[in-house]
Structures are given as C-alpha cells and as structure tokens.
Design an enzyme around this catalytic site. Structure first.
Site, PDB file in Angstrom:
ATOM      1  N   GLY A  54       3.774 -12.324  -0.369  1.00  0.00           N
ATOM      2  CA  GLY A  54       2.787 -13.106  -1.364  1.00  0.00           C
ATOM      3  C   GLY A  54       2.889 -14.145  -0.392  1.00  0.00           C
ATOM      4  CB  ALA A  55      -0.085 -14.674   2.072  1.00  0.00           C
ATOM      5  CD  GLN A 203       2.271  -4.943  -3.874  1.00  0.00           C
ATOM      6  OE1 GLN A 203       2.054  -4.305  -4.410  1.00  0.00           O
ATOM      7  NE2 GLN A 203       2.951  -5.594  -2.288  1.00  0.00           N
ATOM      8  CG  ASP A 244      -2.637 -10.969   2.259  1.00  0.00           C
ATOM      9  OD1 ASP A 244      -2.712 -10.665   1.729  1.00  0.00           O
ATOM     10  OD2 ASP A 244      -0.328 -11.558   2.438  1.00  0.00           O
TER      11      ASP A 244
HETATM   12  O1  MRU Z   1       2.916  -7.432   0.361  1.00  0.00           O
HETATM   13  P1  MRU Z   1       2.514  -8.661  -0.203  1.00  0.00           P
HETATM   14  O2  MRU Z   1       2.769  -8.015  -2.032  1.00  0.00           O
HETATM   15  O3  MRU Z   1       3.126  -9.415  -0.163  1.00  0.00           O
HETATM   16  O4  MRU Z   1       0.718  -8.550  -0.599  1.00  0.00           O
HETATM   17  C1  MRU Z   1       0.439  -9.610  -1.140  1.00  0.00           C
HETATM   18  C2  MRU Z   1      -1.299  -9.490  -1.133  1.00  0.00           C
HETATM   19  O5  MRU Z   1      -0.992  -8.940  -0.785  1.00  0.00           O
HETATM   20  C3  MRU Z   1      -1.514 -10.546  -1.873  1.00  0.00           C
HETATM   21  O6  MRU Z   1      -2.501  -9.785  -2.411  1.00  0.00           O
HETATM   22  C4  MRU Z   1      -1.959 -11.831  -1.261  1.00  0.00           C
HETATM   23  O7  MRU Z   1      -0.587 -12.558  -0.436  1.00  0.00           O
HETATM   24  C5  MRU Z   1      -2.186 -12.396  -2.079  1.00  0.00           C
HETATM   25  S1  MRU Z   1      -2.416 -14.391  -1.839  1.00  0.00           S
HETATM   26  C6  MRU Z   1      -1.478 -15.346  -3.436  1.00  0.00           C
END
Ligand code: MRU
Length: 364
Positions: A54-55, A203, A244
């Site tokens: 998550g970013a 996810q 992200d």
């Molecule tokens: O690959 P990930 O699980 O890190 O991707 C996460 C996402 O795409 C989320 O939608 C994004 O980070 C949203 S910010 C809370």
C-alpha cells in the site's frame, strides 16, 4: 483501527526491541502475525515481498528502513546507498520517494553522529502524519457518502465499489479509500461495499474484506469482472479507490484493473472517486498515462492462486494451462477525464483543480 476491540496501527516502532513491528500482510487473512523489522535489509525485503504494502505504508516503512540503515553506518555514502536501495524496492508508489526525500534533506545537514536519532524522529513524524492525513480524508469524504445516501432517498445502504486494498492496512491507520467508509459507518450511515477480489494477488478478497469485517462494515466480495454489470443494473452508487501516484492534472495510478472500473463508471454515469493524501501526488510528471513507472511483477502471481485448503493449510495452486507464460503489470493509470473528484486531506477537488494543492505541499 481496532481488531477485536484492540487498537492497532499497521506498523509501530518498538524502542525496547529496536525495530519496527509490522502486521505481516502475507499471512492475512488466515493467520494474524507480527514481524519485527530490525535492519535496513529487512525493511527492503518487507517492502519488496509485500509483507507491508500500500503506497503510504511503503513510504513510512522506507523511512524507518533509512533510520535502521544509519545504525549500521551513518556516513554520507552509506546514507545515499541506503536511500537508493529503498527507492529500488517498488517503483510505482510515489510515497516511497516522498518519504525517503523527507528524511534525506534534514539528515544530510546533520553530522553522522546525530543522524540515527534524527532519522527515527522523522520516521515517527511521517507515521503520525500519515495517520492524521488519512483520518482527514475520512472527514473530507464523508459528505460525499452522505450526499449519495440522500440521492437514494435514505433507503437501503449506500453502495460503494472499491478495488484492491486502500484501507488502514495500506496506510499507517484509517486508510485512504476506506477512511470515508469508516467515518460513515461510525456515524451510523448505512454503507455496503462491493469488494473487487483484485487479481492477481487478491488484496480485495484477502485484505479489504478482512478489514471491513473487523470494523463490522457490510460488504460482498465480487469477481473483478462483475463491477460493470453491477453498475449497469444501478447497484453501485459510487466507486471509491486509492492511488499510488497521481499527476497534477489528475492521472491516477492504482492497482491493475482500476482503469476498467473507471471506464465502466463513466459509461454508466457512476461517480468515480479517488482518495489520496497529498504525498501521493507526483509534482514532477504531468502525463501519468505515458510517464508513470509501472511495476512488472512475477508472472507466477497470475499463473497461481494462494488460498486456504480444507485441512487448514495455505497452499498455492496453478490456475493456468501448464507451460503458458504470463505477464503481470501491477498497476494501471486512469486518465484524469474519468475521475469525478479527488478526496484529499485538504478537501474534495475536481481534476482540473488538483494542481492548486501544490502550494500546500513541500517543494518536490
Ligand atoms: O501492490 P499493492 O498492494 O501495494 O497496491 C496497493 C494499491 O494499489 C492501493 O490501492 C493503493 O496503494 C492505495 S493507497 C492506500
């Protein structure tokens, strides 16, 4: 947020243990486990393996990773190397760069002997900032859910579709896309969430469904391809996703499949909302569709699915024809014209107005 009544953050610093505790997202939802990240190498590995993900959470973990690196060597070259290693872990979430740069500037100005302690303080500030920004996103987004509820004539529940996991597990606390949902739920506003499973890593089915269940928010997991159908049948009031990396003109990188949901929303006149803290804006790139770096992950994630077996063990099974290769772009970019509005800690912005936030952000 709380798990069975006990308040948690997704990561927390432990001065006694000298490391960062993280909820291991690779073992959820089948096993709840925490892992101590006690070195720079472990921080890099935790981000790369998606033990933390998550970013915003990637950014905060990287900040602590830099602090951990300085325990080993606080010289200028070591600081630069540690930052580079962290920046190389995952390419799409710009929060990683934001966090590393937020530490690098002040640390470079200090003597090496002072850097370790300062880095820990700065990382702690970033963690607290992320929790506060996400809580503010919840407050700012709540009126949009209330408006949707009014449009429904206050009947049934507001029907929200979300993709991937943009909840508190993807941040330090509260989440981005899920923060307004949690705020609405706390106010007693009825909300039901359609949770895209989010192949290839699921996810949505694994983490978003778990989070919503922990908070008692009604939800239903759907196959990624079901969203368009539900929108055609007026079963979705709004789409609400995280980000992200967002360009100043509003192009939005998010988990692969987000773009297709935005197209379906546009075709059906459904609001498509993106929730983000301002550290998710990349002020250096205007054209996100062409210029954002998109992470390519191992094709094995597409060819296999992991799940709980009848005997209680977690197993991977192949779901594609033997011998076929797979491509696995992990993110896509939704062009600004498909986004109805951005929910930030500073308020709700139309894509054309997003650039105005630059004045409120540190120079990038
Ligand atoms: O690959 P990930 O699980 O890190 O991707 C996460 C996402 O795409 C989320 O939608 C994004 O980070 C949203 S910010 C809370």
């Amino acid at each position: 947020m709380k798990i069975h009544g006990k308040p948690y953050r997704s990561v927390w610093w432990d001065p006694q243990a000298g490391g960062l505790w993280a909820i291991n997202q690779l073992s959820l939802p089948f096993r709840f486990e925490t892992v101590l990240i006690a070195s720079h190498a472990q921080a890099c590995q935790a981000i790369r393996s998606m033990l933390v993900r998550g970013a915003p959470l990637i950014g905060v973990t990287a900040a602590y990773g830099l602090a951990l690196a300085l325990r080993e060597d606080a010289s200028d070259p070591a600081l630069a190397r540690a930052a580079q290693d962290l920046l190389a872990t995952r390419p799409t979430a710009v929060n990683l760069r934001y966090a590393v740069e937020a530490l690098l500037g002040p640390l470079r100005a200090l003597a090496p002997a002072q850097r370790g302690r300062a880095a820990l303080e700065l990382a702690g500030q970033l963690a607290d900032e992320d929790a506060a920004l996400c809580e503010a996103i919840g407050r700012q987004g709540l009126p949009l859910l209330e408006a949707a509820w009014a449009r429904r004539g206050r009947q049934g529940a507001v029907q929200v579709l979300t993709h991937c996991n943009a909840g508190w597990l993807a941040t330090v606390d509260w989440g981005t896309a899920l923060a307004p949902i949690y705020a609405a739920h706390e106010q007693g506003l009825p909300v039901h969430v359609w949770v895209d499973e989010t192949r290839p890593r699921n996810q949505g089915a694994l983490l978003t469904a778990l989070e919503l269940g922990w908070q008692g928010v009604p939800h239903t997991v759907i196959a990624d391809n079901a969203g368009g159908h539900l929108m055609q049948r007026a079963q979705v009031d709004l789409c609400l996703v995280g980000a992200d990396r967002v360009s100043p003109r509003g192009d939005t990188a998010n988990k692969i499949g987000t773009y297709l949901k935005a197209l379906a929303a546009f075709d059906n006149g459904v609001d498509f909302l993106v929730a983000l803290p301002t550290p998710s804006i990349d002020w250096q790139l205007q054209d996100g569709v062409q210029a954002f770096p998109i992470e390519e992950r191992d094709g094995a994630e597409v060819l296999q699915v992991q799940g709980l077996d009848g005997d209680g063990s977690v197993r991977s099974v192949r779901v594609a024809a033997p011998g076929s290769p797979a491509a696995n772009p992990a993110f896509d970019v939704t062009p600004a014209r498909l986004v109805s509005a951005f929910i930030t800690e500073h308020g709700v912005f139309a894509p054309a107005d997003l650039h105005r936030l630059q004045a409120a952000c540190p120079a990038d």
